[in-house]
Motif scaffolding. Structure first.
Motif, PDB file in Angstrom:
ATOM      1  N   ASN A  71       1.502  -1.234  -0.067  1.00 34.67           N
ATOM      2  CA  ASN A  71       0.186   0.070  -0.126  1.00 34.67           C
ATOM      3  C   ASN A  71       1.070   1.505   0.024  1.00 34.67           C
ATOM      4  N   TRP A  72       1.084   1.748  -0.759  1.00 34.90           N
ATOM      5  CA  TRP A  72       1.709   3.024  -1.380  1.00 34.90           C
ATOM      6  C   TRP A  72       1.378   4.148  -0.302  1.00 34.90           C
ATOM      7  N   LYS A  73       0.304   3.899  -0.330  1.00 37.77           N
ATOM      8  CA  LYS A  73      -0.467   5.248   0.297  1.00 37.77           C
ATOM      9  C   LYS A  73      -0.052   5.873   1.943  1.00 37.77           C
ATOM     10  N   PRO A 123      10.126  -3.035  -1.769  1.00 37.46           N
ATOM     11  CA  PRO A 123       9.930  -2.257  -3.034  1.00 37.46           C
ATOM     12  C   PRO A 123      10.232  -1.567  -4.007  1.00 37.46           C
ATOM     13  N   VAL A 124       9.765  -1.218  -5.386  1.00 41.37           N
ATOM     14  CA  VAL A 124      11.048  -0.550  -6.574  1.00 41.37           C
ATOM     15  C   VAL A 124      10.779  -0.418  -7.265  1.00 41.37           C
ATOM     16  N   VAL A 125       9.827   0.893  -7.336  1.00 43.59           N
ATOM     17  CA  VAL A 125       9.481   1.551  -8.236  1.00 43.59           C
ATOM     18  C   VAL A 125      10.121   2.875  -8.990  1.00 43.59           C
ATOM     19  N   VAL A 126       9.756   3.241 -10.314  1.00 44.45           N
ATOM     20  CA  VAL A 126      10.942   3.603 -11.088  1.00 44.45           C
ATOM     21  C   VAL A 126       9.631   4.942 -10.710  1.00 44.45           C
ATOM     22  N   MET A 140       9.827  -3.533 -12.535  1.00 46.85           N
ATOM     23  CA  MET A 140       8.694  -2.243 -11.093  1.00 46.85           C
ATOM     24  C   MET A 140       7.463  -3.287 -10.411  1.00 46.85           C
ATOM     25  N   ASP A 141       8.202  -2.442  -9.233  1.00 43.66           N
ATOM     26  CA  ASP A 141       6.347  -2.667  -8.941  1.00 43.66           C
ATOM     27  C   ASP A 141       5.098  -2.094  -8.908  1.00 43.66           C
ATOM     28  N   LEU A 142       6.216  -0.029  -8.846  1.00 43.37           N
ATOM     29  CA  LEU A 142       5.096   0.418  -9.520  1.00 43.37           C
ATOM     30  C   LEU A 142       5.762   1.938 -10.672  1.00 43.37           C
ATOM     31  N   GLY A 166      15.327   1.553   7.453  1.00 42.46           N
ATOM     32  CA  GLY A 166      14.316   1.412   7.622  1.00 42.46           C
ATOM     33  C   GLY A 166      13.375   1.881   6.405  1.00 42.46           C
ATOM     34  N   THR A 167      13.868   2.667   5.435  1.00 42.16           N
ATOM     35  CA  THR A 167      13.293   3.073   4.175  1.00 42.16           C
ATOM     36  C   THR A 167      12.025   2.380   3.753  1.00 42.16           C
ATOM     37  N   ASP A 168      10.753   2.817   3.472  1.00 41.08           N
ATOM     38  CA  ASP A 168      10.088   1.965   2.526  1.00 41.08           C
ATOM     39  C   ASP A 168       9.781   1.176   1.373  1.00 41.08           C
TER      40      ASP A 168
END
Length: 226
Positions: free
Chosen positions: A2-4, A60-63, A76-78, A30-32
């Motif tokens: 849940n990225w929110k 999680p890895v997003v771009v 990529m997750d998102l 501890g980063t999300d």
């Protein structure tokens, strides 16, 4: 995922070099989430190389592509796609996005739109977009309302990119934001700064400090917003 609910985002630039052991130290901070993002000289090859370095981090890895036509979905997750509300040219508001939709396959289930307001005229993104940066807090707050109520954007990103911003701006945005998620990025290199912006923003973004001070800085900034 849940990225929110993210409170701390670590932004890594494909055009910059991380030292030995840096990924493990970042993952233990501890980063999300890891956000792969840069404005200049980000090639598909550099992005792929950075992804290969972080893919097994356990995070999680997003771009976040500077240009949506440079978006990568594989692995990529998102994909967080900016539209710069205060850009001087509509190309950075919707022009590049139109080219993306017209010419590239898109996995819309992974796309999260970001309403950006860029506030550092000396930054690469400020120069590239010719953003109008001399905005009062109430003007930035008005952009946030437009983003949420009119454009229905899920994220409002206050971007000072490389310099620490005005907490009054983030506070003003927090007072009008209802459902939109507020990200703050720029100049956070200590727990004190993270706490100050973190009291108003839903999530803080730490980027340059990872390269300037080393990954150890992340632990203080993570603790400050938990």
């Amino acid at each position: 995922m849940n990225w929110k609910e993210w409170r701390h985002i670590t932004k890594l630039d494909p055009d910059k070099i991380l030292g030995d052991g840096a990924i493990a130290e970042i993952a233990a901070s501890g980063t999300d989430v890891l956000m792969l993002s840069g404005t200049l000289d980000v090639t598909p090859e550099k992005l792929a190389d950075l992804y290969d370095q972080v893919r097994d981090s356990g995070l999680p890895v997003v771009v976040e592509p500077a240009d949506p036509t440079g978006a990568r979905f594989d692995g990529m997750d998102l994909v967080f796609v900016p539209t710069v509300f205060n850009a001087a040219h509509p190309m950075f508001v919707c022009g590049l996005h139109k080219e993306w939709v017209q010419h590239f396959p898109i996995d819309w289930n992974k796309v999260v739109g970001e309403a950006y307001v860029v506030l550092n005229p000396a930054s690469s993104v400020g120069k590239l977009t010719h953003a109008k940066c001399d905005l009062a807090p109430e003007e930035v707050a008005a952009y946030a309302v437009v983003a949420e109520k009119y454009y229905r954007m899920p994220v409002f990103y206050i971007e000072y990119s490389g310099t620490y911003g005005n907490p009054a701006v983030t506070k003003a945005v927090s007072e009008v934001a209802e459902d939109i998620v507020v990200f703050y990025g720029g100049g956070i290199n200590s727990g004190e700064k993270a706490a100050e912006m973190g009291q108003y923003a839903d999530a803080i973004v730490v980027g340059n400090a990872v390269y300037d001070a080393g990954p150890a800085v992340l632990k203080d900034t993570v603790r400050a917003v938990r």
